[in-house]
Design an enzyme around this catalytic site. Structure first.
Site, PDB file in Angstrom:
ATOM      1  N   GLY A   1     134.410  47.823  34.874  1.00 36.18           N
ATOM      2  CA  GLY A   1     133.331  48.688  34.403  1.00 36.18           C
ATOM      3  C   GLY A   1     133.730  49.248  33.054  1.00 36.18           C
ATOM      4  O   GLY A   1     134.706  48.788  32.450  1.00 36.18           O
ATOM      5  N   HIS A   2     133.001  50.246  32.583  1.00 36.63           N
ATOM      6  CA  HIS A   2     133.336  50.835  31.288  1.00 36.63           C
ATOM      7  C   HIS A   2     134.698  51.515  31.349  1.00 36.63           C
ATOM      8  O   HIS A   2     134.853  52.551  31.978  1.00 36.63           O
ATOM      9  CB  HIS A   2     132.269  51.835  30.841  1.00 36.63           C
ATOM     10  CG  HIS A   2     132.623  52.546  29.563  1.00 36.63           C
ATOM     11  ND1 HIS A   2     132.616  51.903  28.341  1.00 36.63           N
ATOM     12  CD2 HIS A   2     133.029  53.817  29.317  1.00 36.63           C
ATOM     13  CE1 HIS A   2     132.986  52.752  27.393  1.00 36.63           C
ATOM     14  NE2 HIS A   2     133.252  53.933  27.967  1.00 36.63           N
ATOM     15  N   ARG A   3     135.686  50.907  30.725  1.00 33.06           N
ATOM     16  CA  ARG A   3     137.056  51.409  30.630  1.00 33.06           C
ATOM     17  C   ARG A   3     137.675  51.732  31.995  1.00 33.06           C
ATOM     18  O   ARG A   3     138.464  52.665  32.119  1.00 33.06           O
ATOM     19  CB  ARG A   3     137.116  52.637  29.710  1.00 33.06           C
ATOM     20  CG  ARG A   3     136.734  52.374  28.266  1.00 33.06           C
ATOM     21  CD  ARG A   3     137.611  51.297  27.615  1.00 33.06           C
ATOM     22  NE  ARG A   3     139.035  51.592  27.755  1.00 33.06           N
ATOM     23  CZ  ARG A   3     139.733  52.355  26.914  1.00 33.06           C
ATOM     24  NH1 ARG A   3     139.127  52.914  25.886  1.00 33.06           N
ATOM     25  NH2 ARG A   3     141.013  52.540  27.096  1.00 33.06           N
ATOM     26  N   LYS A   4     137.328  50.923  32.990  1.00 27.84           N
ATOM     27  CA  LYS A   4     137.928  51.135  34.306  1.00 27.84           C
ATOM     28  C   LYS A   4     137.845  49.851  35.130  1.00 27.84           C
ATOM     29  O   LYS A   4     137.048  48.940  34.838  1.00 27.84           O
ATOM     30  CB  LYS A   4     137.228  52.268  35.056  1.00 27.84           C
ATOM     31  CG  LYS A   4     135.771  51.991  35.373  1.00 27.84           C
ATOM     32  CD  LYS A   4     135.132  53.172  36.095  1.00 27.84           C
ATOM     33  CE  LYS A   4     133.667  52.876  36.420  1.00 27.84           C
ATOM     34  NZ  LYS A   4     133.019  54.007  37.125  1.00 27.84           N
TER      35      LYS A   4
ATOM     36  N   GLY B   1     142.942  49.116  32.513  1.00 29.19           N
ATOM     37  CA  GLY B   1     142.038  50.076  31.895  1.00 29.19           C
ATOM     38  C   GLY B   1     140.824  49.445  31.252  1.00 29.19           C
ATOM     39  O   GLY B   1     140.010  50.140  30.631  1.00 29.19           O
TER      40      GLY B   1
END
Length: 334
Positions: A210-213, A174
């Site tokens: 990436g942003h929270r992924k 995450g």
């Protein structure tokens, strides 16, 4: 480590214990299920693995929210070879598989999970070791313990994540973040398990941070290598303790059955969004959001998974209507 860092180790372990206490008891004292019982449930596990498998294992006590029915099959592999064998067997048989770490972001429905749940509670899946300026962490290791290990070795790069719940594996999948920095920025290499039980390495670039992924969703993370920087231990300890005290003070301390249901959108926190639309403290049956820190979902006595889902849906709908932001789930719903 300094005396202060030993004190923090105790604080972190105590906090994890408060949230995992029932699950630890259930895991350590539940007797193994006989292979004949597993066969009666419609699955004949190989003889060398059958002693690891239990049937109808309650999952509620193993997750932070304390909600949910049983797993049809449940196993706690004692090493990565057993983990790989169980996983590849289940995949080959067309069985659904879920991996359970600390259970901090899992909501289990009352019907339970009709498949195999593999627990990462065993020590070999949670190993932490220092290799020069690198920390090599088993996916089952708690993220806070990985931070403490690196800080104790005088290595900087993870200390901003102290107090973030969950495991290293879940945190990497995450791309957990705090203080404007994400976990992926410190990753050098990730070891994952494919459907045949074979391990392979993925570089930081190929993980798609990436942003929270990441692009790791759906893959089994076994081990993560972090590239860190040498730093002054005393200064690192002070920074870590300051962050720990701040984050711990923000949790709903009077409630033990909690979870963070939403991912912070880029540029604004879920807390702030929920506060802005007037939903702090909103309740659905025996489930509510905390009134002070509304990105904490609280399961009160009598709470059900359906109440959790209904409340989450209401919040997402209102936030989207009023702000246009589509809140993404941090919770995995089984």
């Amino acid at each position: 480590m300094t005396a202060g860092s030993h004190s923090l180790v105790s604080m972190v372990w105590n906090d994890e214990y408060l949230n995992d206490r029932v699950g630890a008891t259930a895991t350590s004292h539940s007797p193994p299920t006989d292979a004949m019982e597993a066969e009666a449930k419609g699955m004949n596990f190989p003889d060398e693995l059958s002693h690891l498998v239990r049937t109808d294992e309650p999952l509620g006590p193993l997750v932070w929210l304390g909600i949910g029915g049983p797993a049809r099959f449940f196993a706690e592999p004692l090493d990565w070879d057993q983990f790989a064998q169980l996983y590849s067997f289940a995949v080959a048989e067309g069985m659904a598989v879920r991996v359970l770490g600390s259970g901090s972001n899992v909501l289990v429905r009352e019907a339970g999970f009709d498949g195999l749940v593999l627990s990462m509670a065993a020590a070999p899946t949670s190993e932490l070791r220092i290799d020069g300026n690198r920390l090599v962490a088993g996916a089952g290791a708690k993220l806070s313990n990985a931070v403490i290990k690196s800080v104790g070795a005088g290595l900087a790069g993870l200390e901003h994540l102290i107090g973030i719940p969950g495991t290293v594996g879940g945190g990497v999948i995450g791309n957990a973040s705090a203080g404007g920095r994400d976990l992926g920025s410190a990753v050098a290499e990730i070891s994952v398990l494919d459907s045949t039980g074979t391990r392979r390495s993925i570089s930081q670039e190929d993980a798609g941070f990436g942003h929270r992924k990441t692009s790791l969703v759906g893959q089994i993370v076994c081990e993560v290598t972090f590239q860190l920087e040498p730093s002054d231990i005393t200064a690192l300890n002070k920074r870590m303790q300051k962050l720990w005290i701040s984050r711990n003070s923000q949790r709903p301390s009077q409630h033990s059955r909690i979870a963070m249901p939403f991912v912070d959108p880029d540029g604004i926190s879920a807390d702030e969004l929920i506060q802005n639309v007037g939903l702090a403290g909103i309740r659905e049956g025996d489930v509510s959001l905390d009134s002070r820190q509304p990105n904490y979902l609280i399961a009160h006595e009598g709470a059900t998974s359906e109440q959790c889902v209904r409340l989450i849906d209401r919040i997402r709908e209102q936030v989207h209507l009023q702000t246009g932001v589509d809140l993404q789930l941090n919770l995995q719903i089984w």
